[in-house]
Write a protein that holds these residues in place. Structure first.
Motif, PDB file in Angstrom:
ATOM      1  N   TRP A 149      80.404  -9.305 -90.464  1.00 16.44           N
ATOM      2  CA  TRP A 149      79.405 -10.333 -90.750  1.00 16.44           C
ATOM      3  C   TRP A 149      78.129  -9.971 -90.007  1.00 16.44           C
ATOM      4  CZ3 TRP A 149      81.924 -15.875 -90.176  1.00 16.44           C
ATOM      5  CH2 TRP A 149      82.964 -15.995 -91.116  1.00 16.44           C
ATOM      6  N   ARG A 150      77.001 -10.110 -90.691  1.00 17.20           N
ATOM      7  CA  ARG A 150      75.701  -9.868 -90.063  1.00 17.20           C
ATOM      8  C   ARG A 150      74.798 -11.054 -90.351  1.00 17.20           C
ATOM      9  NH1 ARG A 150      70.782  -7.498 -91.407  1.00 17.20           N
ATOM     10  NH2 ARG A 150      71.498  -7.022 -93.513  1.00 17.20           N
ATOM     11  N   TYR A 151      74.381 -11.729 -89.286  1.00 17.80           N
ATOM     12  CA  TYR A 151      73.488 -12.884 -89.423  1.00 17.80           C
ATOM     13  C   TYR A 151      72.076 -12.431 -89.099  1.00 17.80           C
ATOM     14  CZ  TYR A 151      71.538 -17.565 -88.977  1.00 17.80           C
ATOM     15  OH  TYR A 151      70.774 -18.700 -89.148  1.00 17.80           O
ATOM     16  N   SER A 152      71.190 -12.565 -90.061  1.00 19.20           N
ATOM     17  CA  SER A 152      69.812 -12.096 -89.880  1.00 19.20           C
ATOM     18  C   SER A 152      68.871 -12.966 -90.694  1.00 19.20           C
ATOM     19  CB  SER A 152      69.680 -10.636 -90.339  1.00 19.20           C
ATOM     20  OG  SER A 152      68.357 -10.166 -90.192  1.00 19.20           O
ATOM     21  N   GLN A 153      67.797 -13.422 -90.040  1.00 21.25           N
ATOM     22  CA  GLN A 153      66.756 -14.208 -90.708  1.00 21.25           C
ATOM     23  C   GLN A 153      67.348 -15.381 -91.491  1.00 21.25           C
ATOM     24  OE1 GLN A 153      64.352 -11.453 -92.977  1.00 21.25           O
ATOM     25  NE2 GLN A 153      63.522 -10.486 -91.144  1.00 21.25           N
ATOM     26  N   ARG A 154      68.214 -16.122 -90.813  1.00 25.36           N
ATOM     27  CA  ARG A 154      68.816 -17.343 -91.346  1.00 25.36           C
ATOM     28  C   ARG A 154      69.659 -17.097 -92.598  1.00 25.36           C
ATOM     29  NH1 ARG A 154      64.135 -22.024 -90.565  1.00 25.36           N
ATOM     30  NH2 ARG A 154      63.857 -21.709 -88.313  1.00 25.36           N
ATOM     31  N   LEU A 173      86.733 -11.815 -96.537  1.00 23.29           N
ATOM     32  CA  LEU A 173      88.055 -11.231 -96.747  1.00 23.29           C
ATOM     33  C   LEU A 173      89.128 -12.069 -96.056  1.00 23.29           C
ATOM     34  CD1 LEU A 173      89.488  -8.724 -97.972  1.00 23.29           C
ATOM     35  CD2 LEU A 173      89.194  -7.615 -95.755  1.00 23.29           C
ATOM     36  N   ALA A 174      88.839 -12.515 -94.851  1.00 26.99           N
ATOM     37  CA  ALA A 174      89.813 -13.293 -94.085  1.00 26.99           C
ATOM     38  C   ALA A 174      89.903 -14.738 -94.565  1.00 26.99           C
ATOM     39  CB  ALA A 174      89.451 -13.260 -92.601  1.00 26.99           C
ATOM     40  N   PHE A 175      88.749 -15.297 -94.994  1.00 26.31           N
ATOM     41  CA  PHE A 175      88.694 -16.697 -95.400  1.00 26.31           C
ATOM     42  C   PHE A 175      87.965 -16.805 -96.748  1.00 26.31           C
ATOM     43  CE2 PHE A 175      88.242 -16.569 -90.685  1.00 26.31           C
ATOM     44  CZ  PHE A 175      89.506 -17.038 -90.355  1.00 26.31           C
ATOM     45  N   PRO A 176      88.621 -16.481 -97.842  1.00 24.12           N
ATOM     46  CA  PRO A 176      87.948 -16.426 -99.150  1.00 24.12           C
ATOM     47  C   PRO A 176      87.400 -17.759 -99.628  1.00 24.12           C
ATOM     48  CG  PRO A 176      90.331 -16.143 -99.360  1.00 24.12           C
ATOM     49  CD  PRO A 176      90.029 -16.048 -97.911  1.00 24.12           C
ATOM     50  N   PHE A 177      87.869 -18.861 -99.088  1.00 22.71           N
ATOM     51  CA  PHE A 177      87.396 -20.194 -99.478  1.00 22.71           C
ATOM     52  C   PHE A 177      86.091 -20.572 -98.791  1.00 22.71           C
ATOM     53  CE2 PHE A 177      90.286 -20.449 -95.898  1.00 22.71           C
ATOM     54  CZ  PHE A 177      89.520 -21.128 -94.967  1.00 22.71           C
ATOM     55  N   LEU A 178      85.668 -19.812 -97.820  1.00 23.14           N
ATOM     56  CA  LEU A 178      84.533 -20.170 -96.972  1.00 23.14           C
ATOM     57  C   LEU A 178      83.224 -20.131 -97.766  1.00 23.14           C
ATOM     58  CD1 LEU A 178      83.916 -20.833 -93.991  1.00 23.14           C
ATOM     59  CD2 LEU A 178      83.494 -18.390 -93.635  1.00 23.14           C
ATOM     60  N   PRO A 179      82.413 -21.207 -97.717  1.00 18.57           N
ATOM     61  CA  PRO A 179      81.128 -21.218 -98.425  1.00 18.57           C
ATOM     62  C   PRO A 179      80.062 -20.447 -97.630  1.00 18.57           C
ATOM     63  CG  PRO A 179      81.443 -23.320 -97.320  1.00 18.57           C
ATOM     64  CD  PRO A 179      82.689 -22.503 -97.050  1.00 18.57           C
ATOM     65  N   ILE A 180      79.994 -19.160 -97.839  1.00 16.56           N
ATOM     66  CA  ILE A 180      79.126 -18.285 -97.039  1.00 16.56           C
ATOM     67  C   ILE A 180      77.670 -18.753 -97.063  1.00 16.56           C
ATOM     68  CG2 ILE A 180      78.248 -15.938 -96.780  1.00 16.56           C
ATOM     69  CD1 ILE A 180      81.186 -16.276 -96.014  1.00 16.56           C
ATOM     70  N   ALA A 181      77.181 -19.132 -98.233  1.00 16.06           N
ATOM     71  CA  ALA A 181      75.770 -19.501 -98.361  1.00 16.06           C
ATOM     72  C   ALA A 181      75.415 -20.768 -97.580  1.00 16.06           C
ATOM     73  CB  ALA A 181      75.416 -19.683 -99.837  1.00 16.06           C
ATOM     74  N   ILE A 183      76.665 -21.608 -94.540  1.00 15.07           N
ATOM     75  CA  ILE A 183      76.829 -21.476 -93.086  1.00 15.07           C
ATOM     76  C   ILE A 183      75.493 -21.498 -92.330  1.00 15.07           C
ATOM     77  CG2 ILE A 183      77.612 -19.892 -91.270  1.00 15.07           C
ATOM     78  CD1 ILE A 183      80.016 -19.270 -93.009  1.00 15.07           C
ATOM     79  N   PRO A 184      74.437 -20.810 -92.801  1.00 11.97           N
ATOM     80  CA  PRO A 184      73.176 -20.893 -92.054  1.00 11.97           C
ATOM     81  C   PRO A 184      72.668 -22.319 -91.872  1.00 11.97           C
ATOM     82  CG  PRO A 184      73.105 -19.076 -93.607  1.00 11.97           C
ATOM     83  CD  PRO A 184      74.355 -19.838 -93.902  1.00 11.97           C
ATOM     84  N   HIS A 185      72.944 -23.183 -92.832  1.00 12.70           N
ATOM     85  CA  HIS A 185      72.521 -24.582 -92.704  1.00 12.70           C
ATOM     86  C   HIS A 185      73.139 -25.228 -91.477  1.00 12.70           C
ATOM     87  CE1 HIS A 185      71.849 -28.825 -93.581  1.00 12.70           C
ATOM     88  NE2 HIS A 185      73.157 -29.021 -93.522  1.00 12.70           N
ATOM     89  N   PHE A 186      74.412 -24.969 -91.231  1.00 12.53           N
ATOM     90  CA  PHE A 186      75.079 -25.563 -90.078  1.00 12.53           C
ATOM     91  C   PHE A 186      74.538 -24.983 -88.769  1.00 12.53           C
ATOM     92  CE2 PHE A 186      78.160 -26.146 -93.531  1.00 12.53           C
ATOM     93  CZ  PHE A 186      78.373 -27.512 -93.425  1.00 12.53           C
ATOM     94  N   ILE A 187      74.172 -23.711 -88.782  1.00 13.05           N
ATOM     95  CA  ILE A 187      73.551 -23.116 -87.594  1.00 13.05           C
ATOM     96  C   ILE A 187      72.200 -23.781 -87.313  1.00 13.05           C
ATOM     97  CG2 ILE A 187      72.561 -20.990 -86.635  1.00 13.05           C
ATOM     98  CD1 ILE A 187      74.735 -19.446 -88.104  1.00 13.05           C
ATOM     99  N   GLU A 188      71.413 -24.011 -88.363  1.00  8.03           N
ATOM    100  CA  GLU A 188      70.116 -24.660 -88.199  1.00  8.03           C
ATOM    101  C   GLU A 188      70.265 -26.110 -87.751  1.00  8.03           C
ATOM    102  OE1 GLU A 188      68.020 -24.109 -91.883  1.00  8.03           O
ATOM    103  OE2 GLU A 188      68.464 -21.954 -91.890  1.00  8.03           O
ATOM    104  N   GLN A 189      71.334 -26.776 -88.180  1.00  6.78           N
ATOM    105  CA  GLN A 189      71.563 -28.159 -87.773  1.00  6.78           C
ATOM    106  C   GLN A 189      71.761 -28.293 -86.276  1.00  6.78           C
ATOM    107  OE1 GLN A 189      70.410 -30.091 -90.321  1.00  6.78           O
ATOM    108  NE2 GLN A 189      72.129 -31.457 -89.955  1.00  6.78           N
ATOM    109  N   SER A 190      72.220 -27.226 -85.647  1.00  4.79           N
ATOM    110  CA  SER A 190      72.438 -27.287 -84.200  1.00  4.79           C
ATOM    111  C   SER A 190      71.139 -27.516 -83.445  1.00  4.79           C
ATOM    112  CB  SER A 190      73.123 -26.012 -83.711  1.00  4.79           C
ATOM    113  OG  SER A 190      72.246 -24.896 -83.790  1.00  4.79           O
ATOM    114  N   ASP A 191      70.007 -27.097 -84.010  1.00 10.68           N
ATOM    115  CA  ASP A 191      68.707 -27.319 -83.373  1.00 10.68           C
ATOM    116  C   ASP A 191      68.334 -28.799 -83.368  1.00 10.68           C
ATOM    117  OD1 ASP A 191      68.243 -24.665 -82.766  1.00 10.68           O
ATOM    118  OD2 ASP A 191      67.273 -24.252 -84.680  1.00 10.68           O
ATOM    119  N   LEU A 192      68.834 -29.529 -84.355  1.00 14.52           N
ATOM    120  CA  LEU A 192      68.511 -30.949 -84.476  1.00 14.52           C
ATOM    121  C   LEU A 192      69.546 -31.842 -83.820  1.00 14.52           C
ATOM    122  CD1 LEU A 192      67.430 -30.969 -88.242  1.00 14.52           C
ATOM    123  CD2 LEU A 192      65.932 -30.904 -86.231  1.00 14.52           C
ATOM    124  N   LEU A 193      70.820 -31.484 -83.969  1.00 10.27           N
ATOM    125  CA  LEU A 193      71.904 -32.376 -83.568  1.00 10.27           C
ATOM    126  C   LEU A 193      72.676 -31.899 -82.342  1.00 10.27           C
ATOM    127  CD1 LEU A 193      73.359 -33.008 -87.144  1.00 10.27           C
ATOM    128  CD2 LEU A 193      71.673 -34.389 -85.912  1.00 10.27           C
TER     129      LEU A 193
END
Length: 213
Positions: A149-154, A173-181, A183-193
């Motif tokens: 996984w590479r996190y870059s520019q949100r 591959l490990a978690f095929p059900f995971l909504p990849i698109a 995830i950045p939203h939840f990271i950004e939410q940490s700035d607010l909440l």
């Protein structure tokens, strides 16, 4: 005593070329584990990287998200943080932002892992806030890590190891059900909440996905 030059904070990394593997091993032994910088070595290029706040926060949250998934699934995962990944035969050394044993967790549980005989981590995570001079994907591929996984520019990019190279994919591959698109939203939410609130929101989303299945 070898003194490691400290990168300037605005650059966050320092690169040296023409470093032999033996010189690198000597340097590594001299500076030891008690250091602020992270190190990558490949094909004679040595890089020192200083973690920045902008770099550390996403990788911490991604690690918490994976642990949250494991708790919801009631499975074991082993997070090893920036554990040094090294194989003598490859002449390569890398310290990921964090890494996990997931599918192979039971094979390495309770033992001192040696990559010359044991499987590599199932997942490595890189938070790319600054540019690296080393092709890290080639190191991870040589080590045989199935997922990167590479996190870059949100944006979170997911790669699978296919035919000795990484190819970007739409699902984990490990978690095929995971909504990849999402995830950045939840990271950004940490700035607010706050970080823990963001993790709780993520876990609620995972529960929703499970209930829909």
């Amino acid at each position: 005593m070898i003194v490691v030059p400290q990168p300037k904070e605005k650059d966050a990394h320092l690169t040296l070329s023409g470093v032999t593997w033996q010189t690198f091993k000597t340097l590594l032994a001299e500076i030891g584990e008690d250091r602020a910088c992270r190190i990558t070595y490949n094909e004679g290029v040595l890089e020192f990287r200083m973690p920045l706040q902008e770099h550390e926060k996403p990788k911490i949250l991604l690690g918490s998200f994976i642990e949250g998934i494991a708790d919801e699934l009631e499975i074991e995962v082993m997070q090893l943080g920036s554990w040094s990944l090294k194989r003598e035969d490859l002449r390569s050394f890398i310290e990921p932002d964090t890494c996990f044993y997931i599918q192979n967790e039971s094979r390495v549980r309770g033992r001192t892992i040696n990559l010359d005989r044991d499987p590599p981590p199932d997942l490595a995570i890189e938070s790319d806030y600054t540019h690296s001079s080393i092709n890290k994907q080639s190191i991870y591929a040589a080590l045989g890590i199935p997922e990167l996984w590479r996190y870059s520019q949100r944006t979170l990019f997911v790669y699978h190891l296919i035919a000795n190279s990484y190819q970007q994919q739409e699902e984990s591959l490990a978690f095929p059900f995971l909504p990849i698109a999402e995830i950045p939203h939840f990271i950004e939410q940490s700035d607010l909440l706050g970080q823990r609130s963001a993790v709780r929101l993520f876990r609620n989303r995972i529960r929703e996905i499970f209930n829909e299945q």
